[in-house]
Design an enzyme around this catalytic site. Structure first.
Site, mmCIF file in Angstrom:
data_model
loop_
_atom_site.group_PDB
_atom_site.id
_atom_site.type_symbol
_atom_site.label_atom_id
_atom_site.label_comp_id
_atom_site.label_asym_id
_atom_site.label_seq_id
_atom_site.Cartn_x
_atom_site.Cartn_y
_atom_site.Cartn_z
ATOM 1 N N ARG A 14 -47.220 42.431 -67.545
ATOM 2 C CA ARG A 14 -46.244 43.061 -66.649
ATOM 3 C C ARG A 14 -45.096 42.076 -66.455
ATOM 4 O O ARG A 14 -45.345 40.896 -66.173
ATOM 5 C CB ARG A 14 -46.881 43.435 -65.304
ATOM 6 C CG ARG A 14 -47.988 44.482 -65.417
ATOM 7 C CD ARG A 14 -48.473 44.929 -64.053
ATOM 8 N NE ARG A 14 -47.480 45.787 -63.388
ATOM 9 C CZ ARG A 14 -47.579 46.149 -62.114
ATOM 10 N NH1 ARG A 14 -48.562 45.695 -61.363
ATOM 11 N NH2 ARG A 14 -46.655 46.948 -61.588
ATOM 12 N N GLN A 46 -49.392 53.449 -53.578
ATOM 13 C CA GLN A 46 -50.078 52.262 -53.053
ATOM 14 C C GLN A 46 -50.107 52.270 -51.520
ATOM 15 O O GLN A 46 -51.036 51.749 -50.905
ATOM 16 C CB GLN A 46 -49.393 50.970 -53.525
ATOM 17 C CG GLN A 46 -49.524 50.672 -55.013
ATOM 18 C CD GLN A 46 -48.385 51.190 -55.838
ATOM 19 O OE1 GLN A 46 -47.850 52.277 -55.554
ATOM 20 N NE2 GLN A 46 -47.985 50.465 -56.888
ATOM 21 N N ASP A 101 -41.827 41.001 -55.515
ATOM 22 C CA ASP A 101 -42.382 40.647 -56.818
ATOM 23 C C ASP A 101 -41.610 39.519 -57.470
ATOM 24 O O ASP A 101 -42.156 38.762 -58.272
ATOM 25 C CB ASP A 101 -42.414 41.884 -57.725
ATOM 26 C CG ASP A 101 -43.432 42.876 -57.218
ATOM 27 O OD1 ASP A 101 -43.112 43.635 -56.295
ATOM 28 O OD2 ASP A 101 -44.583 42.858 -57.719
ATOM 29 N N ASN A 120 -38.721 44.451 -55.631
ATOM 30 C CA ASN A 120 -39.955 44.939 -55.031
ATOM 31 C C ASN A 120 -40.146 46.377 -55.485
ATOM 32 O O ASN A 120 -39.310 46.943 -56.200
ATOM 33 C CB ASN A 120 -39.890 44.828 -53.494
ATOM 34 C CG ASN A 120 -41.265 44.989 -52.858
ATOM 35 O OD1 ASN A 120 -42.206 44.297 -53.220
ATOM 36 N ND2 ASN A 120 -41.377 45.918 -51.923
ATOM 37 N N GLY A 122 -50.111 43.731 -57.570
ATOM 38 C CA GLY A 122 -49.530 42.982 -56.451
ATOM 39 C C GLY A 122 -49.199 41.588 -56.939
ATOM 40 O O GLY A 122 -50.058 40.918 -57.508
ATOM 41 N N ALA A 123 -47.985 41.137 -56.704
ATOM 42 C CA ALA A 123 -47.528 39.894 -57.341
ATOM 43 C C ALA A 123 -48.499 38.719 -57.200
ATOM 44 O O ALA A 123 -48.974 38.177 -58.195
ATOM 45 C CB ALA A 123 -46.135 39.551 -56.794
#
Ligand SMILES: CSC[C@H]1O[C@H](OP(=O)(O)O)[C@H](O)[C@@H]1O
EC number: 5.3.1.23
Length: 351
Positions: A95, A204, A245, A255, A53-54
């Site tokens: 990432r 998720q 994101d 996203n 999750g960002a």
């Protein structure tokens, strides 16, 4: 100082001399924590999505920078800063899409380079900075949630909101962005139900969003990703709220994969489509979304569900973890400073 309320979920917690991470790969069947005391272990935890999750990745990277600083044994400031850059590089390579990771690393490096004092003092200030990033993100999410109330459709009945992936407390320092809007609507008694896309391939939505809603007693219906259009055609969905994101300066938004098609379906059914994200997710260096790096993950995420292999050998796979939704498909971007149309983000550039 933020007081952590007991019934809230916090995916990244500093405790004594280490970081506790909720192991999000084990949810919903196991609610366990992983203890992280080393920067390389934090990098691995981000890469393997123990923490994801960002904003949560940003907070984890901030603590990862401190853990890496702690491992550097020198009193020489220049040598310390040079070796800190190696820690930053390791964390940057985990990432590529969530800009919060790079924002947090840059914040920690800026703290170190701008602090006058001994290396030991720099390390102390870095830890305080990581804790501040953590605490501020919770406040930011609560502000995003409340800002969302002002743009959600007003109707006599309570709303049904659809969300994709998990942009909840688990994806942030707490409270959530898209699920922050959901929480604020629930607490304002304006929410009837959340529809959660399961969100293939890592699920998720089915695993994490539904778990957060159940913890909070928010009615939640899990649907497969290919059901969203049918639900909208039946009039079940009043609005879509998703996380982000990385958002380009024009509002194009990266996203979780599947967000773009959801935005197209929402447009086709005149359902408002909102992106909820902190300013730290906006990348003003990018004019538009064409150059947002899209992470590609291992094919096993597609061909395996748990221990079950669902594809024959001999096939090839394409596994982009994100896609980019063009700004024209987005009704508003909900930030901690209010909700604005995508083409008005530039007002926040100086914040
Ligand atoms: C609060 S933004 C969360 C954002 O991050 C997720 O991606 P991942 O689970 O791969 O880290 C997804 O795109 C969410 O919208």
């Amino acid at each position: 100082m933020i007081t952590l309320s007991t019934n809230q979920v916090y995916p990244v917690i500093w405790k004594e001399d280490r970081v506790l991470l909720i192991d999000q790969n084990k949810l919903p069947t196991e609610y366990t924590f992983v203890e992280i005391s080393r920067s390389d272990d934090m990098a691995q935890a981000i890469k393997t999505m123990i923490v994801r999750g960002a904003p949560a990745i940003g907070v984890a990277a901030a603590y990862g920078m401190y853990l890496g600083a702690r491992e550097i044994e020198t009193d020489n400031r220049d040598e310390f800063l040079t070796r800190l850059e190696q820690v930053a590089q390791m964390l940057r390579q985990t990432r590529p899409t969530a800009v919060n990771l790079f924002w947090a690393i840059a914040q920690m490096q800026k703290t170190a380079s701008q602090t006058i004092g001994s290396v030991d003092y720099l390390k102390q200030v870095m830890l305080e900075t990581a804790k501040k990033i953590n605490a501020e993100d919770i406040q930011t999410c609560q502000a995003i949630g409340d800002a969302g109330l002002k743009v959600l459709p007003s109707k006599p009945d309570k709303l049904c909101l659809l969300t994709h992936c998990n942009a909840g407390a688990l994806a942030t320092a707490g409270y959530g962005t898209a699920l922050g809007v959901v929480r604020s609507a629930w607490r304002a008694e304006r929410l009837a139900r959340v529809y959660a896309d399961e969100t293939r391939p890592r699920l998720q939505g089915a695993r994490l969003t539904s778990w957060e809603c159940v913890q909070e007693g928010i009615p939640v219906t899990v649907i497969t990703d290919n059901m969203a259009a049918h639900c909208m055609k039946q009039g079940l969905i009043d609005a879509v709220v998703v996380g982000a994101d990385r958002i380009a300066a024009n509002g194009d938004t990266a996203n979780k994969i599947g967000t773009y098609s959801l935005a197209i379906v929402a447009k086709a059914h005149n359902v408002p489509f909102f992106v909820a994200a902190p300013l730290s997710t906006i990348d003003f260096e990018l004019d538009n979304g064409n150059k947002i790096p899209i992470e590609e993950r291992h094919p096993s995420e597609i061909y395996q569900i748990g221990d079950t292999v669902i594809c024959p050998t001999g096939v090839e796979f394409y596994n982009p973890a994100f896609d980019v939704t063009p700004a024209e498909l987005i009704s508003a971007i909900i930030t901690e400073h209010g909700a604005v149309p995508p083409n008005q983000l530039k007002q926040f550039q100086s914040n």
